[in-house]
Design a protein around this motif. Structure first.
Motif, short mmCIF file in Angstrom:
data_model
loop_
_atom_site.label_atom_id
_atom_site.label_comp_id
_atom_site.label_asym_id
_atom_site.label_seq_id
_atom_site.Cartn_x
_atom_site.Cartn_y
_atom_site.Cartn_z
N LEU A 17 0.81 -1.15 -0.14
CA LEU A 17 0.03 0.04 0.30
C LEU A 17 1.33 1.50 0.25
O LEU A 17 1.26 2.47 -0.61
CB LEU A 17 -0.64 0.31 1.37
CG LEU A 17 -2.32 -0.77 1.26
CD1 LEU A 17 -3.02 -1.06 2.64
CD2 LEU A 17 -3.18 -0.81 -0.33
N SER A 18 2.06 1.47 0.83
CA SER A 18 2.74 2.32 0.58
C SER A 18 3.36 2.77 -0.81
O SER A 18 3.63 4.07 -1.17
CB SER A 18 3.97 2.31 1.56
OG SER A 18 3.61 2.08 3.05
N VAL A 19 3.73 1.69 -1.39
CA VAL A 19 4.39 1.67 -2.27
C VAL A 19 2.95 2.29 -3.72
O VAL A 19 3.48 3.28 -4.81
CB VAL A 19 4.54 0.18 -2.84
CG1 VAL A 19 5.40 0.43 -4.75
CG2 VAL A 19 5.70 0.03 -2.44
N ALA A 20 1.91 2.27 -3.83
CA ALA A 20 1.13 2.48 -4.12
C ALA A 20 0.42 3.88 -3.99
O ALA A 20 0.67 4.50 -4.95
CB ALA A 20 -0.39 1.36 -3.74
N VAL A 21 0.19 4.53 -2.84
CA VAL A 21 0.32 5.64 -2.36
C VAL A 21 1.72 6.31 -2.76
O VAL A 21 1.32 7.43 -3.67
CB VAL A 21 0.33 5.72 -1.08
CG1 VAL A 21 1.05 7.61 -0.43
CG2 VAL A 21 -1.34 5.24 -0.35
N THR A 22 2.74 5.91 -2.88
CA THR A 22 4.04 6.72 -3.36
C THR A 22 4.06 6.93 -4.93
O THR A 22 3.56 8.19 -5.61
CB THR A 22 5.28 5.55 -3.07
OG1 THR A 22 4.99 5.79 -2.06
CG2 THR A 22 6.84 6.49 -3.76
N PRO A 51 3.38 8.41 2.03
CA PRO A 51 2.65 6.90 2.63
C PRO A 51 3.35 7.41 4.37
O PRO A 51 4.40 7.62 4.22
CB PRO A 51 3.18 5.65 2.35
CG PRO A 51 4.37 6.17 1.80
CD PRO A 51 4.76 7.85 1.28
N TYR A 52 2.72 7.02 5.47
CA TYR A 52 3.29 7.14 6.49
C TYR A 52 2.96 5.39 7.36
O TYR A 52 1.73 5.96 7.90
CB TYR A 52 2.59 7.98 6.93
CG TYR A 52 3.27 10.16 7.29
CD1 TYR A 52 4.62 10.26 7.80
CD2 TYR A 52 3.37 10.75 6.00
CE1 TYR A 52 5.11 11.28 8.23
CE2 TYR A 52 4.00 11.48 5.54
CZ TYR A 52 4.99 12.33 6.58
OH TYR A 52 5.92 13.22 6.29
N PRO A 53 3.58 4.53 7.40
CA PRO A 53 2.74 3.44 7.52
C PRO A 53 2.83 3.29 8.86
O PRO A 53 3.82 3.69 10.05
CB PRO A 53 3.95 2.45 7.27
CG PRO A 53 5.12 2.84 7.20
CD PRO A 53 4.79 4.60 6.71
N ALA A 54 2.18 2.34 9.33
CA ALA A 54 2.13 2.27 11.10
C ALA A 54 1.39 0.39 10.71
O ALA A 54 0.42 0.01 10.04
CB ALA A 54 1.00 2.76 11.82
N LEU A 55 1.41 -0.43 12.13
CA LEU A 55 1.27 -1.68 12.43
C LEU A 55 0.21 -2.03 13.51
O LEU A 55 0.03 -3.13 13.53
CB LEU A 55 2.71 -2.57 12.36
CG LEU A 55 3.41 -1.86 11.40
CD1 LEU A 55 4.83 -3.15 11.81
CD2 LEU A 55 3.36 -2.99 9.66
N ALA A 63 -5.25 12.21 5.19
CA ALA A 63 -5.60 11.37 4.45
C ALA A 63 -5.46 9.96 5.23
O ALA A 63 -4.50 9.38 5.62
CB ALA A 63 -5.91 10.92 2.89
N VAL A 64 -5.96 8.84 5.63
CA VAL A 64 -5.44 7.44 6.18
C VAL A 64 -6.77 6.02 5.43
O VAL A 64 -7.83 5.96 4.83
CB VAL A 64 -6.68 7.86 7.75
CG1 VAL A 64 -5.82 6.27 8.34
CG2 VAL A 64 -5.35 8.89 8.48
N VAL A 65 -5.52 5.14 5.10
CA VAL A 65 -5.84 4.04 4.61
C VAL A 65 -5.86 3.16 6.65
O VAL A 65 -5.16 2.94 6.54
CB VAL A 65 -5.42 3.25 3.79
CG1 VAL A 65 -5.50 1.98 3.91
CG2 VAL A 65 -5.49 4.30 2.38
N LEU A 66 -7.86 3.03 6.22
CA LEU A 66 -7.22 2.35 8.11
C LEU A 66 -7.75 0.54 7.85
O LEU A 66 -8.62 0.14 7.26
CB LEU A 66 -8.02 2.63 9.19
CG LEU A 66 -8.75 2.36 10.77
CD1 LEU A 66 -7.11 2.30 11.52
CD2 LEU A 66 -9.58 3.12 11.67
N ASP A 67 -7.09 -0.34 8.37
CA ASP A 67 -7.56 -1.65 8.75
C ASP A 67 -8.42 -1.72 9.81
O ASP A 67 -8.59 -1.41 10.46
CB ASP A 67 -6.32 -2.73 9.27
CG ASP A 67 -6.79 -4.11 9.01
OD1 ASP A 67 -7.80 -4.05 7.96
OD2 ASP A 67 -5.85 -5.20 9.02
N GLY A 68 -9.39 -2.40 9.81
CA GLY A 68 -10.36 -2.21 10.47
C GLY A 68 -9.79 -3.93 12.07
O GLY A 68 -10.65 -3.55 12.77
N MET A 69 -9.25 -4.17 11.78
CA MET A 69 -9.06 -5.50 12.60
C MET A 69 -8.02 -5.80 12.62
O MET A 69 -6.73 -5.58 11.93
CB MET A 69 -9.32 -6.57 12.11
CG MET A 69 -10.78 -7.22 11.70
SD MET A 69 -11.04 -8.61 11.35
CE MET A 69 -10.60 -9.77 12.49
#
Length: 240
Positions: free
Chosen positions: A27-32, A38-42, A58-64
């Motif tokens: 996802l970070s590569v796609a955003v770049t 991109p600002y990744p967080a695990l 903007a935020v891309v957020l996993d639901g779990m």
């Protein structure tokens, strides 16, 4: 947690929250490649700390997530920045889970597995609408006891405020711009999401359900399904 609106569609900062390192990296590569940073967080706590530091557009957020539930993270992000566009990722296909995300303040969602092109497309739409809100002209839609004000992005029914996400507001605006007119799912996708993609019809159904829950709950219904054709909005006194 604020960011300059002028950066939203250019060098936008996108917080990516997913506990799968490989997916987060992809996802970070796609955003770049889309021209954003991109600002990744695990996990959820890292996401909240990163958001305070980078002020994302903007935020891309996993639901779990492994620590905080995705909806908890969403609510905290919304508390700090009510206008921050959030795209939810979910592996769960049940309607109620999608509605839970929308109720918590998500602007849009994609269901795993998804294409990177779809994620970028949804993000681009969210960023574009967030940037355009700064220049929104004063416009008021009135239909029966429903009032929608464009510049303040406020909605009231019978004088009672109705809280909508950005996408729900756009959808309601489209319906109110064509009162009593039946709009097909394809027309709604084209105007609200500026695209057509697999599963798009189901996406419209989810947002219509969420909008009905907020607009029509406990009141005479205004949003109607015209079987086989699409959806229409009518003043309550217009009948079914």
């Amino acid at each position: 947690m604020t960011g300059s609106s002028g950066s939203r569609t250019g060098h936008a900062r996108v917080l990516i929250v997913d506990d799968e390192p490989a997916l987060n990296e992809v996802l970070s590569v796609a955003v770049t490649e889309a021209g954003w940073r991109p600002y990744p967080a695990l996990d959820g706590r890292s996401a909240l700390n990163t958001a305070r530091g980078c002020a994302p557009h903007a935020v891309v957020l996993d639901g779990m997530l492994p620590d905080l539930d995705g909806l908890q993270v969403l609510r905290r992000l919304r508390h700090e920045n009510p206008k921050l566009p959030v795209l939810m990722l979910t592996a769960r296909d049940a309607l109620e889970h999608r509605l839970d995300g929308l109720e918590a303040g998500a602007d849009d969602y994609v269901t795993k597995p998804f294409s990177l092109e779809e994620v970028v497309l949804r993000l681009r739409g969210l960023l574009r609408r967030a940037a355009s809100r700064d220049g929104t002209t004063d416009s008021v839609h009135v239909l029966g006891d429903l009032v929608m004000t464009g510049d303040t992005r406020e909605v009231r029914r019978a004088g009672v405020p109705v809280q909508l996400t950005a996408k729900e507001f756009d959808l309601l605006g489209l319906l109110l711009g064509h009162p009593r007119q039946v709009l097909s799912k394809a027309q709604i996708l084209d105007h609200v999401w500026s695209s057509s993609f697999d599963g798009g019809g189901n996406l419209v159904e989810v947002y219509i359900s969420s909008l009905r829950r907020k607009i029509d709950k406990g009141r005479a219904p205004m949003i109607h399904t015209v079987r086989g054709l699409g959806y229409a909005i009518r003043a309550a006194e217009d009948g079914r």
